[in-house]
Design a protein around this motif. Structure first.
Motif, PDB file in Angstrom:
ATOM      1  N   ALA A 606       0.273 -42.023  21.087  1.00  0.00           N
ATOM      2  CA  ALA A 606       0.531 -40.798  20.332  1.00  0.00           C
ATOM      3  C   ALA A 606       2.001 -40.406  20.397  1.00  0.00           C
ATOM      4  CB  ALA A 606      -0.342 -39.666  20.865  1.00  0.00           C
ATOM      5  N   LEU A 607       2.651 -40.704  21.507  1.00  0.00           N
ATOM      6  CA  LEU A 607       4.067 -40.362  21.653  1.00  0.00           C
ATOM      7  C   LEU A 607       4.967 -41.167  20.723  1.00  0.00           C
ATOM      8  CD1 LEU A 607       4.407 -39.859  25.510  1.00  0.00           C
ATOM      9  CD2 LEU A 607       4.798 -38.147  23.744  1.00  0.00           C
ATOM     10  N   ARG A 608       4.414 -42.211  20.098  1.00  0.00           N
ATOM     11  CA  ARG A 608       5.198 -42.961  19.115  1.00  0.00           C
ATOM     12  C   ARG A 608       5.626 -42.091  17.947  1.00  0.00           C
ATOM     13  NH1 ARG A 608       1.134 -46.275  17.102  1.00  0.00           N
ATOM     14  NH2 ARG A 608       2.625 -46.981  15.548  1.00  0.00           N
ATOM     15  N   ALA A 609       4.935 -40.963  17.725  1.00  0.00           N
ATOM     16  CA  ALA A 609       5.283 -40.066  16.622  1.00  0.00           C
ATOM     17  C   ALA A 609       6.665 -39.451  16.803  1.00  0.00           C
ATOM     18  CB  ALA A 609       4.232 -38.961  16.502  1.00  0.00           C
ATOM     19  N   ILE A 610       7.177 -39.435  18.044  1.00  0.00           N
ATOM     20  CA  ILE A 610       8.509 -38.882  18.293  1.00  0.00           C
ATOM     21  C   ILE A 610       9.592 -39.852  17.845  1.00  0.00           C
ATOM     22  CG2 ILE A 610      10.076 -38.032  20.084  1.00  0.00           C
ATOM     23  CD1 ILE A 610       7.679 -37.406  21.783  1.00  0.00           C
ATOM     24  N   ARG A 611       9.271 -41.128  17.875  1.00  0.00           N
ATOM     25  CA  ARG A 611      10.294 -42.162  17.709  1.00  0.00           C
ATOM     26  C   ARG A 611      10.948 -42.080  16.341  1.00  0.00           C
ATOM     27  NH1 ARG A 611       7.661 -47.606  18.736  1.00  0.00           N
ATOM     28  NH2 ARG A 611       7.109 -46.428  20.613  1.00  0.00           N
ATOM     29  N   PRO A 612      12.275 -41.971  16.293  1.00  0.00           N
ATOM     30  CA  PRO A 612      12.956 -41.906  14.991  1.00  0.00           C
ATOM     31  C   PRO A 612      12.907 -43.245  14.284  1.00  0.00           C
ATOM     32  CG  PRO A 612      14.561 -42.016  16.760  1.00  0.00           C
ATOM     33  CD  PRO A 612      13.224 -41.897  17.420  1.00  0.00           C
ATOM     34  N   LYS A 613      12.697 -43.198  12.961  1.00  0.00           N
ATOM     35  CA  LYS A 613      12.689 -44.411  12.149  1.00  0.00           C
ATOM     36  C   LYS A 613      13.712 -44.317  11.028  1.00  0.00           C
ATOM     37  CE  LYS A 613       7.805 -45.377  12.998  1.00  0.00           C
ATOM     38  NZ  LYS A 613       6.496 -45.681  12.399  1.00  0.00           N
ATOM     39  N   GLU A 614      14.590 -43.334  11.128  1.00  0.00           N
ATOM     40  CA  GLU A 614      15.568 -43.133  10.078  1.00  0.00           C
ATOM     41  C   GLU A 614      16.942 -42.957  10.691  1.00  0.00           C
ATOM     42  OE1 GLU A 614      12.630 -40.789   9.738  1.00  0.00           O
ATOM     43  OE2 GLU A 614      13.314 -40.288  11.728  1.00  0.00           O
ATOM     44  N   GLN A 615      17.972 -43.116   9.876  1.00  0.00           N
ATOM     45  CA  GLN A 615      19.323 -42.889  10.322  1.00  0.00           C
ATOM     46  C   GLN A 615      19.538 -41.397  10.471  1.00  0.00           C
ATOM     47  OE1 GLN A 615      21.726 -44.733   7.343  1.00  0.00           O
ATOM     48  NE2 GLN A 615      21.272 -46.807   8.030  1.00  0.00           N
ATOM     49  N   SER A 616      20.543 -41.024  11.265  1.00  0.00           N
ATOM     50  CA  SER A 616      20.815 -39.605  11.462  1.00  0.00           C
ATOM     51  C   SER A 616      21.204 -38.957  10.154  1.00  0.00           C
ATOM     52  CB  SER A 616      21.955 -39.423  12.482  1.00  0.00           C
ATOM     53  OG  SER A 616      23.131 -40.029  11.999  1.00  0.00           O
ATOM     54  N   VAL A 617      20.900 -37.664  10.049  1.00  0.00           N
ATOM     55  CA  VAL A 617      21.156 -36.920   8.831  1.00  0.00           C
ATOM     56  C   VAL A 617      22.644 -36.669   8.688  1.00  0.00           C
ATOM     57  CG1 VAL A 617      20.701 -34.777   7.618  1.00  0.00           C
ATOM     58  CG2 VAL A 617      18.928 -35.807   9.019  1.00  0.00           C
ATOM     59  N   THR A 618      23.166 -36.876   7.508  1.00  0.00           N
ATOM     60  CA  THR A 618      24.573 -36.610   7.244  1.00  0.00           C
ATOM     61  C   THR A 618      24.691 -35.682   6.060  1.00  0.00           C
ATOM     62  OG1 THR A 618      24.691 -38.585   5.844  1.00  0.00           O
ATOM     63  CG2 THR A 618      25.337 -38.845   8.143  1.00  0.00           C
ATOM     64  N   ARG A 619      25.839 -35.059   5.933  1.00  0.00           N
ATOM     65  CA  ARG A 619      26.049 -34.130   4.841  1.00  0.00           C
ATOM     66  C   ARG A 619      26.248 -34.863   3.535  1.00  0.00           C
ATOM     67  NH1 ARG A 619      27.214 -29.007   6.134  1.00  0.00           N
ATOM     68  NH2 ARG A 619      27.636 -28.552   8.297  1.00  0.00           N
ATOM     69  N   GLN A 620      25.933 -34.180   2.464  1.00  0.00           N
ATOM     70  CA  GLN A 620      26.246 -34.672   1.143  1.00  0.00           C
ATOM     71  C   GLN A 620      27.753 -34.545   0.928  1.00  0.00           C
ATOM     72  OE1 GLN A 620      24.011 -36.483  -0.087  1.00  0.00           O
ATOM     73  NE2 GLN A 620      23.118 -35.362  -1.761  1.00  0.00           N
TER      74      GLN A 620
END
Length: 634
Positions: A606-620
């Motif tokens: 269940a703790l796998r839901a924490i794992r990030p699967k995307e790059q960090s958010v950056t500004r437009q």
């Protein structure tokens, strides 16, 4: 006097049943070592039955509220093992049940860490400067008044929203927007509360009270997000009855076929319910934590569950599909009015409006060096326009229909694709139109394509703009279903009539609040500060990036998938082990230990839901080619 929270207590006091079980186990071992082994069965059995009685009482209380808890299996297993003399197994079951709750508490604390980080960073003190002197007074952040000069030292959290007075400064806004790199501000730039000052001290002029600042609005959203319970968690409770029935059938069958009541106890030991109880809450807290790291504040796990099932996505236009920062391209005036006079009066009338087009008109007037005039009275009609008394003049600014009602002889402006028209009447006479452009977000088309790849069947645009403008923007981003000339009430009716549910609405601005509240899921683009849209939405995107909508849907789907996987992992392992135990291959004591491993595997999954699967958010990027939009006010 400070208050000690449950998580600040020593582990022994935080988990008393676990502590007591360990003490009883050690005591039993000591009794056996000193020759009082005959007391051990009584000690273990009485303690286990006491715990079972407490659990049974709590179960009865839940039944009175209409909740059938799966803990009934744990109570039956404890009683069964005591009845057949497997007293060591009974103690292990008690440790397993109590330890499972402790593991749940730990896992939720781990999953909630990023979500609650904002709360621990809430600024309490502000350093107020006295203008014209070097005096600095430390005051409560809540006591800061608009206009106060506030010194923010290196590494400190900005206590209230303000404008930078210093020549420049670098601020870490990662906890607010997800932007990983410090943002450089210069004199006059806005500085958000909750951001962290860089290496040099900076002075800001407060533009909001602490209670109205960006950071406080986010804290309120986080507090709201942390107390809701997801529908899928309640769904896990519904597995209680079938799982209990299956477990009892396997246990009773094993007892009848073998003629040995011990088999019943051995089966029930492996039917304890911790996997079902733990899986969904841990997964949903993990999903909310992952969303927070991506600049999305989700108001409860139920929002993630609905995001996972999204079938229709509805977009507002201005500020959502477009950047919402229109620039004035030209002014078409009618005699006897001059361009400067028309823009001055229009900007004066609009200076107190919250609409994005109003700020564009005011900025254009200031850039041309025009002096705004005093407003005696002002009335704003949502999504229509503003009527104001400016000096000795009556000024109306807004949509074509709005100005037609105030002045005869209105001439519709000639605009090309990507332009929008704001109409103006002065003292009841049509004075002309102000033409502006608003660039489409460069990521809008890709966002819509990716949503369709995730299984979204319908994408719709609702706007208060003219049909030509709406069609132009829709063509730029790849939307075929368009409804234009919408008032807020029209948007609500349109969303309620959509057939493919759940419906996700994405908007920004006060006029979107009703439709965000009425949609199955409302997401507010809240990067520009706290608005009614943020308050009425189910989730708030803290970065000015429409692509994050895709991340929100993806995080919802991943979270629900992992929650259900964890539930079924626990069920499957338990059923397989119960069948093996029914043939006498797993003694009760060994089975109790094995079930603890199943619990741990369920939590870790269940703790796998924490794992990030995307790059960090950056500004437009702040400068993009103007593709444009056309319309009235929205």
């Amino acid at each position: 006097m400070s208050t000690i929270t449950p998580r600040q207590r020593p582990l022994v006091l935080r988990y008393p049943v676990v502590s007591a079980t360990i003490v009883v186990g050690i005591a039993g071992l000591l009794f056996w070592m000193i020759g009082f082994g005959q007391a051990v069965p009584w000690l273990f059995s009485v303690f286990a039955l006491l715990v079972a009685a407490v659990e049974a009482w709590q179960m009865v209380q839940q039944l009175r509220m209409g909740i059938f808890g799966i803990d009934v299996l744990a109570v039956i297993a404890i009683v069964a093992t005591v009845a057949v003399g497997e007293y060591i197994a009974s103690l292990i079951i008690v440790l397993m049940v109590a330890g499972g709750k402790a593991l749940e508490d730990f896992a939720q604390g781990r999953a909630q860490r990023e979500l609650s980080a904002l709360l621990s960073r809430e600024p309490q003190i502000a350093h107020r400067q006295t203008p014209g002197s070097d005096r600095i007074d430390d005051i409560a952040a809540s006591a800061v008044a608009i206009g106060d000069l506030i010194l923010v030292r290196s590494g400190e959290v900005v206590p209230v929203d303000g404008e930078l007075v210093s020549a420049s400064g670098a601020f870490d806004e990662s906890s607010l927007t997800g932007e990983s790199l410090p943002v450089t501000r210069i004199t006059g730039d806005p500085v958000l509360s909750g951001s962290v000052n860089g290496n040099s001290a900076a002075t800001i002029a407060a533009t909001s009270l602490a209670a109205d600042s960006q950071f406080q609005s986010i804290i309120a959203l986080v507090k709201e997000a942390s107390v809701n319970r997801a529908p899928v968690v309640r769904l896990a409770d519904r597995y209680a009855i079938p799982f209990t029935v299956v477990s009892l059938i396997i246990g009773i069958t094993a007892w009848v076929v073998s003629g040995d009541p011990v088999r019943f106890a051995e089966v029930l030991v492996l039917a304890t319910p911790c996997p079902l109880v733990l899986a969904a809450p841990v997964a949903f807290m993990g999903g909310m934590s992952r969303a927070a790291r991506n600049g999305i504040i989700v108001k409860g796990g139920g929002v993630l569950e609905r995001l996972a099932r999204t079938r229709t996505v509805v977009f507002d236009k201005t500020g959502t599909l477009t950047h919402g920062k229109p620039a004035i391209a030209r002014i078409d005036v009618r005699t006897p009015f001059t361009e400067a006079e028309a823009l001055t009066l229009a900007a004066s009338a609009e200076q107190f409006s919250s609409h994005v087009l109003a700020s564009s008109i005011v900025d254009a007037a200031k850039e041309r060096g025009l002096i705004l005039r005093d407003v005696t009275s002002s009335t704003e009609s949502a999504a229509q326009g503003v009527s104001a008394v400016v000096g000795t003049n009556t000024v109306d600014v807004g949509t074509l229909a709005f100005i037609e009602a105030a002045s005869p002889g209105v001439k519709q402006a000639t605009i090309v694709g990507g332009e929008l028209a704001i109409y103006l009447a002065i003292d009841g006479s049509f004075a002309g139109s102000i033409i502006a452009t608003d660039p489409v977000r460069e990521s809008a088309r890709d966002t819509i394509n990716r949503l369709r790849q995730l299984g979204v069947t319908d994408v719709v645009m609702l706007t208060g703009d003219a049909q030509a403008t709406a069609d132009y923007v829709a063509g730029e981003v790849g939307i075929t279903q368009v409804l234009a000339n919408c008032l807020p009430a029209d948007k609500v009716r349109a969303v309620k009539a959509l057939p493919q549910r759940p419906v996700l609405m994405v908007g920004d601005g006060v006029n979107d609040s009703p439709v965000l509240a009425s949609a199955d899921i409302g997401i507010a683009m809240g990067a520009r500060g706290a608005t009614a849209a943020s308050e009425s939405a189910d989730a708030v995107i803290l970065v000015d990036d429409i692509a994050v909508v895709v991340r929100a849907v993806q995080i919802g789907r991943d979270t629900v998938r992992i929650a259900l996987q964890s539930i079924w992992l626990g069920i499957s392992l338990s059923v397989v082990l119960m069948i093996i135990a029914s043939f006498g291959f797993i003694p009760a004591t060994v089975g109790a230990g094995i079930q603890e491993v199943v619990d741990l595997a369920t939590i870790l999954n269940a703790l796998r839901a924490i794992r990030p699967k995307e790059q960090s958010v950056t500004r437009q990027p702040s400068h993009v080619p103007a593709v444009g939009v056309a319309a009235t006010t929205e």
